[in-house]
Design a protein around this motif. Structure first.
Motif, PDB file in Angstrom:
ATOM      1  N   GLY A 186      37.868  36.072  40.398  1.00 33.29           N
ATOM      2  CA  GLY A 186      37.982  37.055  41.461  1.00 33.29           C
ATOM      3  C   GLY A 186      39.412  37.494  41.684  1.00 33.29           C
ATOM      4  N   LEU A 187      39.548  38.595  42.409  1.00 33.64           N
ATOM      5  CA  LEU A 187      40.863  39.151  42.720  1.00 33.64           C
ATOM      6  C   LEU A 187      41.254  38.754  44.143  1.00 33.64           C
ATOM      7  CD1 LEU A 187      40.543  42.716  41.142  1.00 33.64           C
ATOM      8  CD2 LEU A 187      41.642  40.679  40.200  1.00 33.64           C
ATOM      9  N   VAL A 188      42.200  37.852  44.237  1.00 38.97           N
ATOM     10  CA  VAL A 188      42.699  37.413  45.535  1.00 38.97           C
ATOM     11  C   VAL A 188      43.682  38.472  46.029  1.00 38.97           C
ATOM     12  CG1 VAL A 188      43.844  35.562  46.797  1.00 38.97           C
ATOM     13  CG2 VAL A 188      42.450  35.011  44.785  1.00 38.97           C
ATOM     14  N   ILE A 189      43.411  39.057  47.144  1.00 35.52           N
ATOM     15  CA  ILE A 189      44.233  40.167  47.645  1.00 35.52           C
ATOM     16  C   ILE A 189      45.554  39.671  48.214  1.00 35.52           C
ATOM     17  CG2 ILE A 189      44.304  42.128  49.233  1.00 35.52           C
ATOM     18  CD1 ILE A 189      42.303  42.307  46.868  1.00 35.52           C
ATOM     19  N   ALA A 190      45.519  38.593  48.969  1.00 36.18           N
ATOM     20  CA  ALA A 190      46.735  38.068  49.597  1.00 36.18           C
ATOM     21  C   ALA A 190      46.590  36.569  49.770  1.00 36.18           C
ATOM     22  CB  ALA A 190      46.971  38.741  50.951  1.00 36.18           C
ATOM     23  N   GLY A 191      47.714  35.913  50.040  1.00 36.82           N
ATOM     24  CA  GLY A 191      47.676  34.481  50.274  1.00 36.82           C
ATOM     25  C   GLY A 191      47.000  34.147  51.587  1.00 36.82           C
ATOM     26  N   GLY A 192      46.746  32.871  51.789  1.00 35.56           N
ATOM     27  CA  GLY A 192      46.086  32.446  53.013  1.00 35.56           C
ATOM     28  C   GLY A 192      46.015  30.937  53.106  1.00 35.56           C
ATOM     29  N   VAL A 224      49.362  34.358  46.005  1.00 36.05           N
ATOM     30  CA  VAL A 224      49.097  35.037  44.740  1.00 36.05           C
ATOM     31  C   VAL A 224      50.356  35.058  43.874  1.00 36.05           C
ATOM     32  CG1 VAL A 224      48.476  37.247  43.668  1.00 36.05           C
ATOM     33  CG2 VAL A 224      47.293  36.464  45.752  1.00 36.05           C
ATOM     34  N   VAL A 225      50.180  34.744  42.596  1.00 41.80           N
ATOM     35  CA  VAL A 225      51.268  34.866  41.619  1.00 41.80           C
ATOM     36  C   VAL A 225      51.056  36.096  40.743  1.00 41.80           C
ATOM     37  CG1 VAL A 225      52.482  33.754  39.696  1.00 41.80           C
ATOM     38  CG2 VAL A 225      51.586  32.355  41.582  1.00 41.80           C
ATOM     39  N   GLU A 226      49.839  36.265  40.212  1.00 42.34           N
ATOM     40  CA  GLU A 226      49.551  37.391  39.322  1.00 42.34           C
ATOM     41  C   GLU A 226      48.050  37.662  39.305  1.00 42.34           C
ATOM     42  OE1 GLU A 226      50.522  38.814  34.690  1.00 42.34           O
ATOM     43  OE2 GLU A 226      50.772  36.702  35.284  1.00 42.34           O
ATOM     44  N   ARG A 227      47.689  38.950  39.320  1.00 41.13           N
ATOM     45  CA  ARG A 227      46.286  39.339  39.234  1.00 41.13           C
ATOM     46  C   ARG A 227      45.993  39.891  37.847  1.00 41.13           C
ATOM     47  NH1 ARG A 227      48.200  41.633  43.849  1.00 41.13           N
ATOM     48  NH2 ARG A 227      47.598  40.613  45.820  1.00 41.13           N
ATOM     49  N   PHE A 228      44.817  39.555  37.337  1.00 39.86           N
ATOM     50  CA  PHE A 228      44.338  40.097  36.074  1.00 39.86           C
ATOM     51  C   PHE A 228      43.157  41.024  36.392  1.00 39.86           C
ATOM     52  CE2 PHE A 228      46.083  35.800  35.425  1.00 39.86           C
ATOM     53  CZ  PHE A 228      47.194  36.133  34.652  1.00 39.86           C
ATOM     54  N   ARG A 229      42.330  41.330  35.410  1.00 43.13           N
ATOM     55  CA  ARG A 229      41.220  42.250  35.705  1.00 43.13           C
ATOM     56  C   ARG A 229      40.173  41.634  36.629  1.00 43.13           C
ATOM     57  NH1 ARG A 229      37.649  45.153  32.071  1.00 43.13           N
ATOM     58  NH2 ARG A 229      37.914  43.617  30.404  1.00 43.13           N
ATOM     59  N   ALA A 230      39.872  40.374  36.429  1.00 40.00           N
ATOM     60  CA  ALA A 230      38.836  39.736  37.244  1.00 40.00           C
ATOM     61  C   ALA A 230      39.204  38.299  37.612  1.00 40.00           C
ATOM     62  CB  ALA A 230      37.502  39.749  36.494  1.00 40.00           C
ATOM     63  N   THR A 232      42.702  35.620  39.043  1.00 41.97           N
ATOM     64  CA  THR A 232      44.000  35.595  39.723  1.00 41.97           C
ATOM     65  C   THR A 232      44.686  34.252  39.481  1.00 41.97           C
ATOM     66  OG1 THR A 232      43.071  36.971  41.496  1.00 41.97           O
ATOM     67  CG2 THR A 232      45.200  35.930  41.918  1.00 41.97           C
ATOM     68  N   HIS A 233      45.963  34.339  39.169  1.00 41.38           N
ATOM     69  CA  HIS A 233      46.805  33.138  39.091  1.00 41.38           C
ATOM     70  C   HIS A 233      47.378  32.913  40.483  1.00 41.38           C
ATOM     71  CE1 HIS A 233      50.854  31.257  37.553  1.00 41.38           C
ATOM     72  NE2 HIS A 233      50.094  30.383  38.160  1.00 41.38           N
ATOM     73  N   ILE A 234      47.088  31.742  41.065  1.00 45.51           N
ATOM     74  CA  ILE A 234      47.572  31.423  42.414  1.00 45.51           C
ATOM     75  C   ILE A 234      48.343  30.107  42.393  1.00 45.51           C
ATOM     76  CG2 ILE A 234      45.677  32.638  43.554  1.00 45.51           C
ATOM     77  CD1 ILE A 234      44.403  29.895  44.109  1.00 45.51           C
ATOM     78  N   GLY A 254      35.523  31.578  48.183  1.00 41.89           N
ATOM     79  CA  GLY A 254      34.932  32.615  47.343  1.00 41.89           C
ATOM     80  C   GLY A 254      35.685  32.853  46.052  1.00 41.89           C
ATOM     81  N   PHE A 255      36.631  31.955  45.718  1.00 39.17           N
ATOM     82  CA  PHE A 255      37.422  32.095  44.497  1.00 39.17           C
ATOM     83  C   PHE A 255      37.418  30.775  43.726  1.00 39.17           C
ATOM     84  CE2 PHE A 255      39.359  34.931  47.703  1.00 39.17           C
ATOM     85  CZ  PHE A 255      39.154  36.156  47.073  1.00 39.17           C
ATOM     86  N   PRO A 256      36.283  30.423  43.108  1.00 35.67           N
ATOM     87  CA  PRO A 256      36.212  29.135  42.395  1.00 35.67           C
ATOM     88  C   PRO A 256      37.164  29.097  41.208  1.00 35.67           C
ATOM     89  CG  PRO A 256      34.301  30.496  41.896  1.00 35.67           C
ATOM     90  CD  PRO A 256      35.031  31.180  43.011  1.00 35.67           C
ATOM     91  N   LEU A 257      37.600  27.899  40.861  1.00 35.38           N
ATOM     92  CA  LEU A 257      38.522  27.749  39.739  1.00 35.38           C
ATOM     93  C   LEU A 257      37.833  28.072  38.421  1.00 35.38           C
ATOM     94  CD1 LEU A 257      40.255  26.347  41.908  1.00 35.38           C
ATOM     95  CD2 LEU A 257      40.918  24.691  40.163  1.00 35.38           C
ATOM     96  N   LEU A 258      38.545  28.802  37.597  1.00 37.81           N
ATOM     97  CA  LEU A 258      38.045  29.118  36.262  1.00 37.81           C
ATOM     98  C   LEU A 258      37.827  27.817  35.492  1.00 37.81           C
ATOM     99  CD1 LEU A 258      39.399  31.890  33.940  1.00 37.81           C
ATOM    100  CD2 LEU A 258      39.069  29.600  33.035  1.00 37.81           C
ATOM    101  N   GLY A 259      36.680  27.714  34.829  1.00 38.11           N
ATOM    102  CA  GLY A 259      36.381  26.570  33.985  1.00 38.11           C
ATOM    103  C   GLY A 259      35.888  25.338  34.700  1.00 38.11           C
TER     104      GLY A 259
END
Length: 331
Positions: A186-192, A224-230, A232-234, A254-259
Motif C-alpha cells: 500500500g501507499l502510506v501517505i504520511a507518517g503516524g 515514510v522514506v520512499e513510495r513505489f507503485r503499490a 512503501t518503504h517506511i 492497513g499496511f501489512p509488511l511485504l512477505g
C-alpha cells in the motif's frame, strides 16, 4: 555447520561484605541487597537468600522478607551458576561493537535467536557462547531483547550480571532507541503512530493481535522514506517492545509488511509489471523488516551511543526493482 563445543565456562564465586546503616531499619533484606547490589537482579538475590548464601551478623538468613534493624554486618558468599545447557558453536557472528560490558551484534535473516525444539543448535545463542563463554552465567546468554528468525538487524548483549541488570532496566524504562526499516503493502501517505494494545489472538493462540481489552500497551511510530507503485518503504520506531509489534501494528493500520507469512495476507502483485518484478515479489517469503538502528546509554559510562546496520541485500535488491518499476511506468 560446526559441531557444538562441549567446553563450559568455569562457574564464578561472588563474595560481598556490606554494612546496614541505621536508616535501613525496617527494610526487607532482599530490598536492601537489591539497592546495594544493582549488578544482580532481585530474583537472583532472593534465590541466594533461600539457598543460605546470606548471613546477617554471622547467622544464615533464608527468608527474603527478613527485616533489618540497622547496624548489621551482612555477608554474601554465592556462586554464579551456568544458566542453561546450551553450548558454544563456531558460527559466523557479525559483531558491530564490543567492550567488557556488552556486545552489539547484527543478526542475519534466517538465524534463530534462542535454541528451541527443532533448533537445538546453530542459533545466535550458540554463536555468542562460543565468542564469549562467560555468557553462560547470564540468563539467555546475555541477550536483552530479541528479534524474529526472519527479521535481520541489531541486538544488544550484556556481558556481566551488572550490565545485564542495568540494560534490562533501561529497556523496561523505554530508554532504548530502536528503529526498523520495513517495506509494506500500500501507499502510506504520511507518517503516524499506532497506539494499540497487543496480546494473544483469541482466535489463534500462536499469533498476536490488537486486543484492546486484554492486551499490553504497545506504541509504534512510523514515517515514510520512499513510495513505489503499490508499496512503501517506511521506518518504524518502537516505543514499546511487544512480540511481533511492528508486524501486528502495520497490519492493523492497513499496511501489512511485504512477505509476512503470518500477518501479511495474500500477496498483492503489481499490474503490468515486468516479469522480474513479479518474480521478485513472489520469491520474497519473509517479512521485509530490518532492525537498522539501535541507541542506548552505555551501562557503565552513561554515554549515549548509536549503531546502524545496512539493509540486507534481499531488501536492497527488491527496492531497486520496485524503484525501476515505478520509473518505467512514469508513476
Amino acid at each position: 555447520m560446526s559441531e557444538p563445543s562441549a567446553k563450559k565456562y568455569t562457574e564464578e564465586r561472588i563474595s560481598r561484605e556490606l554494612f546496614a546503616e541505621a536508616d535501613a531499619f525496617g527494610q526487607r533484606i532482599d530490598v536492601f541487597l537489591a539497592a546495594q547490589l544493582p549488578d544482580f537482579s532481585r530474583s537472583r538475590l532472593q534465590e541466594w537468600i533461600k539457598e543460605g548464601c546470606v548471613r546477617i551478623n554471622g547467622q544464615v538468613v533464608d527468608k527474603p522478607r527478613e527485616k533489618l534493624m540497622g547496624g548489621e554486618q551482612i555477608q554474601i558468599d554465592a556462586q554464579l551458576e551456568v544458566q542453561s545447557g546450551d553450548v558454544g558453536q563456531d558460527l559466523d557472528l557479525d559483531v558491530v561493537y564490543e567492550d567488557e560490558a556488552m556486545l552489539i551484534v547484527n543478526k542475519p535473516v534466517g538465524l534463530v535467536v534462542h535454541p528451541a525444539p527443532g533448533h537445538r543448535d546453530g542459533t545466535l545463542v550458540n554463536a555468542l557462547l562460543h565468542h564469549a563463554p562467560e555468557l553462560q552465567l547470564l540468563p539467555r546468554a546475555g541477550l536483552v531483547h530479541r528479534i524474529d528468525k526472519d527479521t535481520s538487524g541489531l541486538l544488544v548483549v550484556a556481558r556481566t550480571p551488572e550490565t545485564h541488570t542495568l540494560l534490562v532496566r533501561a529497556l523496561s524504562k523505554r530508554a532504548f532507541l530502536r528503529e526498523y526499516d520495513a517495506i509494506v503493502h500500500g501507499l502510506v501517505i504520511a507518517g503516524g503512530t499506532v497506539d494499540a494494545a497487543i496480546g494473544r489472538d483469541p482466535g489463534n493462540r500462536q499469533q498476536m493481535a490488537v486486543v484492546e481489552e486484554m492486551g499490553r500497551e504497545a506504541v509504534t511510530h512510523y514515517r515514510v522514506v520512499e513510495r513505489f507503485r503499490a508499496h512503501t518503504h517506511i521506518k518504524c520506531r518502537l516505543e514499546t517492545g511487544r512480540t511481533h509489534q511492528i508486524r501486528v501494528h502495520m497490519n492493523h493500520a492497513g499496511f501489512p509488511l511485504l512477505g509476512d507469512p503470518t500477518y501479511g495476507g495474500r500477496q498483492k502483485l503489481l499490474a503490468k509489471a515486468d516479469p522480474a518484478v513479479v518474480d521478485a515479489l513472489k520469491q520474497f517469503r519473509r517479512q521485509a523488516l530490518h532492525a537498522a538502528r539501535l541507541g542506548l546509554e552505555h551501562p557503565l559510562t552513561g554515554e549515549f551511543m548509536e549503531w546502524e546496520a545496512p539493509l540486507p541485500s534481499d531488501m536492497v535488491n527488491l527496492m531497486a526493482l520496485l524503484r525501476k518499476d515505478r520509473e518505467d511506468k512514469d508513476y
